[in-house]
Write a protein that holds these residues in place. Sequence first.
Motif, PDB file in Angstrom:
ATOM      1  N   UNK A   1     -75.473 -53.268 -16.907  1.00  0.00           N
ATOM      2  CA  UNK A   1     -74.617 -54.143 -16.103  1.00  0.00           C
ATOM      3  C   UNK A   1     -74.058 -53.380 -14.908  1.00  0.00           C
ATOM      4  N   UNK A   2     -73.820 -54.102 -13.817  1.00  0.00           N
ATOM      5  CA  UNK A   2     -73.349 -53.464 -12.588  1.00  0.00           C
ATOM      6  C   UNK A   2     -72.038 -52.708 -12.811  1.00  0.00           C
ATOM      7  N   UNK A   3     -71.150 -53.268 -13.635  1.00  0.00           N
ATOM      8  CA  UNK A   3     -69.882 -52.595 -13.905  1.00  0.00           C
ATOM      9  C   UNK A   3     -70.103 -51.261 -14.611  1.00  0.00           C
ATOM     10  N   UNK A   4     -71.078 -51.224 -15.543  1.00  0.00           N
ATOM     11  CA  UNK A   4     -71.377 -49.983 -16.248  1.00  0.00           C
ATOM     12  C   UNK A   4     -71.989 -48.951 -15.310  1.00  0.00           C
ATOM     13  N   UNK A   5     -72.884 -49.387 -14.433  1.00  0.00           N
ATOM     14  CA  UNK A   5     -73.487 -48.455 -13.484  1.00  0.00           C
ATOM     15  C   UNK A   5     -72.435 -47.938 -12.504  1.00  0.00           C
ATOM     16  N   UNK A   6     -71.528 -48.822 -12.082  1.00  0.00           N
ATOM     17  CA  UNK A   6     -70.464 -48.395 -11.172  1.00  0.00           C
ATOM     18  C   UNK A   6     -69.589 -47.337 -11.830  1.00  0.00           C
ATOM     19  N   UNK A   7     -69.277 -47.538 -13.101  1.00  0.00           N
ATOM     20  CA  UNK A   7     -68.468 -46.555 -13.823  1.00  0.00           C
ATOM     21  C   UNK A   7     -69.233 -45.246 -13.999  1.00  0.00           C
TER      22      UNK A   7
ATOM     23  N   UNK B   1     -67.709 -51.464  -7.588  1.00  0.00           N
ATOM     24  CA  UNK B   1     -68.843 -52.363  -7.807  1.00  0.00           C
ATOM     25  C   UNK B   1     -69.542 -52.733  -6.496  1.00  0.00           C
ATOM     26  N   UNK B   2     -68.810 -53.012  -5.400  1.00  0.00           N
ATOM     27  CA  UNK B   2     -69.503 -53.299  -4.124  1.00  0.00           C
ATOM     28  C   UNK B   2     -70.393 -52.152  -3.659  1.00  0.00           C
ATOM     29  N   UNK B   3     -69.932 -50.884  -3.849  1.00  0.00           N
ATOM     30  CA  UNK B   3     -70.766 -49.739  -3.457  1.00  0.00           C
ATOM     31  C   UNK B   3     -72.033 -49.690  -4.303  1.00  0.00           C
ATOM     32  N   UNK B   4     -71.872 -49.945  -5.612  1.00  0.00           N
ATOM     33  CA  UNK B   4     -73.031 -49.958  -6.507  1.00  0.00           C
ATOM     34  C   UNK B   4     -74.004 -51.060  -6.105  1.00  0.00           C
ATOM     35  N   UNK B   5     -73.494 -52.212  -5.715  1.00  0.00           N
ATOM     36  CA  UNK B   5     -74.371 -53.322  -5.313  1.00  0.00           C
ATOM     37  C   UNK B   5     -75.125 -52.993  -4.031  1.00  0.00           C
ATOM     38  N   UNK B   6     -74.488 -52.234  -3.143  1.00  0.00           N
ATOM     39  CA  UNK B   6     -75.200 -51.797  -1.936  1.00  0.00           C
ATOM     40  C   UNK B   6     -76.401 -50.933  -2.307  1.00  0.00           C
ATOM     41  N   UNK B   7     -76.235 -50.058  -3.305  1.00  0.00           N
ATOM     42  CA  UNK B   7     -77.344 -49.210  -3.762  1.00  0.00           C
ATOM     43  C   UNK B   7     -78.460 -50.064  -4.362  1.00  0.00           C
ATOM     44  N   UNK B   8     -78.081 -51.065  -5.161  1.00  0.00           N
ATOM     45  CA  UNK B   8     -79.089 -51.939  -5.761  1.00  0.00           C
ATOM     46  C   UNK B   8     -79.822 -52.753  -4.699  1.00  0.00           C
ATOM     47  N   UNK B   9     -79.111 -53.145  -3.657  1.00  0.00           N
ATOM     48  CA  UNK B   9     -79.754 -53.911  -2.583  1.00  0.00           C
ATOM     49  C   UNK B   9     -80.808 -53.071  -1.872  1.00  0.00           C
ATOM     50  N   UNK B  10     -80.591 -51.752  -1.771  1.00  0.00           N
ATOM     51  CA  UNK B  10     -81.610 -50.874  -1.186  1.00  0.00           C
ATOM     52  C   UNK B  10     -82.887 -50.950  -2.018  1.00  0.00           C
TER      53      UNK B  10
ATOM     54  N   UNK C   1     -88.373 -52.563  -5.812  1.00  0.00           N
ATOM     55  CA  UNK C   1     -88.293 -51.861  -7.095  1.00  0.00           C
ATOM     56  C   UNK C   1     -87.432 -52.600  -8.109  1.00  0.00           C
ATOM     57  N   UNK C   2     -86.459 -53.319  -7.626  1.00  0.00           N
ATOM     58  CA  UNK C   2     -85.514 -54.023  -8.493  1.00  0.00           C
ATOM     59  C   UNK C   2     -85.444 -55.480  -8.063  1.00  0.00           C
ATOM     60  N   UNK C   3     -85.339 -56.361  -9.044  1.00  0.00           N
ATOM     61  CA  UNK C   3     -85.205 -57.785  -8.773  1.00  0.00           C
ATOM     62  C   UNK C   3     -83.914 -58.287  -9.391  1.00  0.00           C
ATOM     63  N   UNK C   4     -83.103 -58.966  -8.598  1.00  0.00           N
ATOM     64  CA  UNK C   4     -81.868 -59.562  -9.107  1.00  0.00           C
ATOM     65  C   UNK C   4     -82.133 -61.008  -9.482  1.00  0.00           C
ATOM     66  N   UNK C   5     -81.919 -61.331 -10.745  1.00  0.00           N
ATOM     67  CA  UNK C   5     -82.090 -62.701 -11.212  1.00  0.00           C
ATOM     68  C   UNK C   5     -80.705 -63.295 -11.410  1.00  0.00           C
ATOM     69  N   UNK C   6     -80.421 -64.326 -10.649  1.00  0.00           N
ATOM     70  CA  UNK C   6     -79.088 -64.918 -10.660  1.00  0.00           C
ATOM     71  C   UNK C   6     -78.716 -65.374 -12.064  1.00  0.00           C
ATOM     72  N   UNK C   7     -77.577 -64.895 -12.536  1.00  0.00           N
ATOM     73  CA  UNK C   7     -77.091 -65.260 -13.859  1.00  0.00           C
ATOM     74  C   UNK C   7     -77.661 -64.420 -14.978  1.00  0.00           C
ATOM     75  N   UNK C   8     -78.625 -63.546 -14.669  1.00  0.00           N
ATOM     76  CA  UNK C   8     -79.263 -62.741 -15.719  1.00  0.00           C
ATOM     77  C   UNK C   8     -79.069 -61.246 -15.516  1.00  0.00           C
ATOM     78  N   UNK C   9     -78.981 -60.782 -14.270  1.00  0.00           N
ATOM     79  CA  UNK C   9     -78.803 -59.357 -14.013  1.00  0.00           C
ATOM     80  C   UNK C   9     -79.910 -58.781 -13.163  1.00  0.00           C
TER      81      UNK C   9
END
Length: 250
Positions: A29-35, A41-50, A56-64
Motif C-alpha cells: 500500500x502507498x502508505x506503507x511504502x511512504x513509511x 504519501x504525495x512524494x511516494x505517489x510522484x515516484x510511482x507515477x515515474x 513498469x507499474x500500473x495503477x488500478x483504481x480502487x485496487x492499488x
Amino acid sequence: MGNRYHHIADDLRRLIAAGTWPTGEKLPAEQKLAARYRVSTPTLRNALEVLQSEGLVEKRHGAGNFVRRPGQRLTYASERAADAAVGVGVAAGLNVSHDRNTVKADNRLARLLAVRVDSPLTEYVFVGHQGASPRSLARVYVPYAVARLGPVEGNGAEGPSPWGDDVHDLLAAAGIRVAATTERATARFPTGDEAQLLHITRRSPVLAVERVAADADGRVVEGALLVLPGDRSEVLYTGRSAADKLEATE
C-alpha cells in the motif's frame, strides 16, 4: 529533497528488476511504502507515477498499484483493411467492450463533424483490454443528420474492432459510402476521463488520433477520437502511389 521521489523510483525499479515483486503482483500500500522511505504519501505517489509513465507499474483504481505485465505493442494503422498482417497484430489477445449512447455535439465535436453545437449524435465507445489492462479508447460519432444507426453487433468470434471500424459497416448498411478519411495524430497528456478509463496517470503521455470520414460529396459522415497509452503504442501510416490509386479505381 526536491529529487527525493526520483531516488525512490530508482530503488523501486531495482526491486522490481530483482523480482522482489513479480510481474502481476500488487505492490505494498502507498502508505506503507511512504513509511518505508520516510516520505509523505504525495512524494511516494510522484515516484510511482515515474514508474507508471515507464510502463513498469500500473495503477488500478480502487485496487492499488501492480507490477505491469509485458504487453504486446499495439499498432494503429491506416489502410488496415488492406493489410492483414497489421490486423493480426492489433487484435491478438485484445478484448473489446463497447457501448452506444445519444449525445449532443459540444464545440469540439461540432467542429470535427461540421455540425451545429447541440446537434444530436450517436456515440460509440470502444475500450480494448489486454487481460485486466485497458489498452485503447475509441469514441466514434455519427450525426443524426447522416443516419440514426443501431448498436454494433461485433465482428463474429473476433468481436468488434478496437478502432470502431464496425461503424463503417453500419454506415454501409445504411447506404452511406465512406469515400475519404483524414487522420491527425498528436502526442499529449490525457484528460482526467481518459486517464481513468485507461488506468494511467495524468502525467503519462498518450497518442491521440482524430479521424474524420467523408462521403463522395465531402459531407462528414463519421468522426472518431482515439486515445492509446504512449508507452505501448504506435501509429503507422501507409501511403499509396498514384499508380496504385488509379488501379484501385479501375
